[in-house]
Design a protein around this motif. Sequence first.
Motif: not given
Length: 187
Positions: A16-28
């Motif tokens: 739900q949190e955009e910062n966590l989506v960004r974290h997931s993209l960065a980790t990818e």
Amino acid sequence: MLSREKALDMVREKVQEENLVRHSLATEAVMRSLARRLDQDVETWGLTGLLHDLDYTLTQEDYSRHGLESAQILQDQLPPEAVRAIEAHAAELNHAPAPSSTLDYALRCAETVTGLVMAAALVRPEKLSGMKAKSLKKKMKDKAFAASVNRAIIAEHEKLGLDQNEFLSLSIQAMEEIAPDLGLGQS
């Protein structure tokens, strides 16, 4: 194995949190770069990074389930080693078996270093552009900077056969390549 498009849809649906989506993209991004450097399966490693926190919103009230719920959701959609790495990335919280494979350690140190790189980028006018490993190493020594980032987990880069400078440089470059997706384009 599911497609990247389907994986990203899952992340956007469940996180739900955009910062966590960004974290997931960065980790990818870091995981894909590590896979290329270590001659591993780039797609598997990238999807492992993208999906590692799929259950974060679901488990935020009970972190002892973090990683385990994602593994359950993904068990028929990713290779077993990827599911195992997702469980192991939070082994201290969920009591899963400790990390043991290259993929396990890569995910742990990749997802952790993204927090340090993002924090450093946010205090720089040029964000990720031109960031150097040397400056990030200085930030790592300052325990008050990005205090929640576990430096010991970042140090697991040694288990990948990479020195600190190479690991940090690789991470910065991977994230810089997707800076706009991370909200870290130059101001």
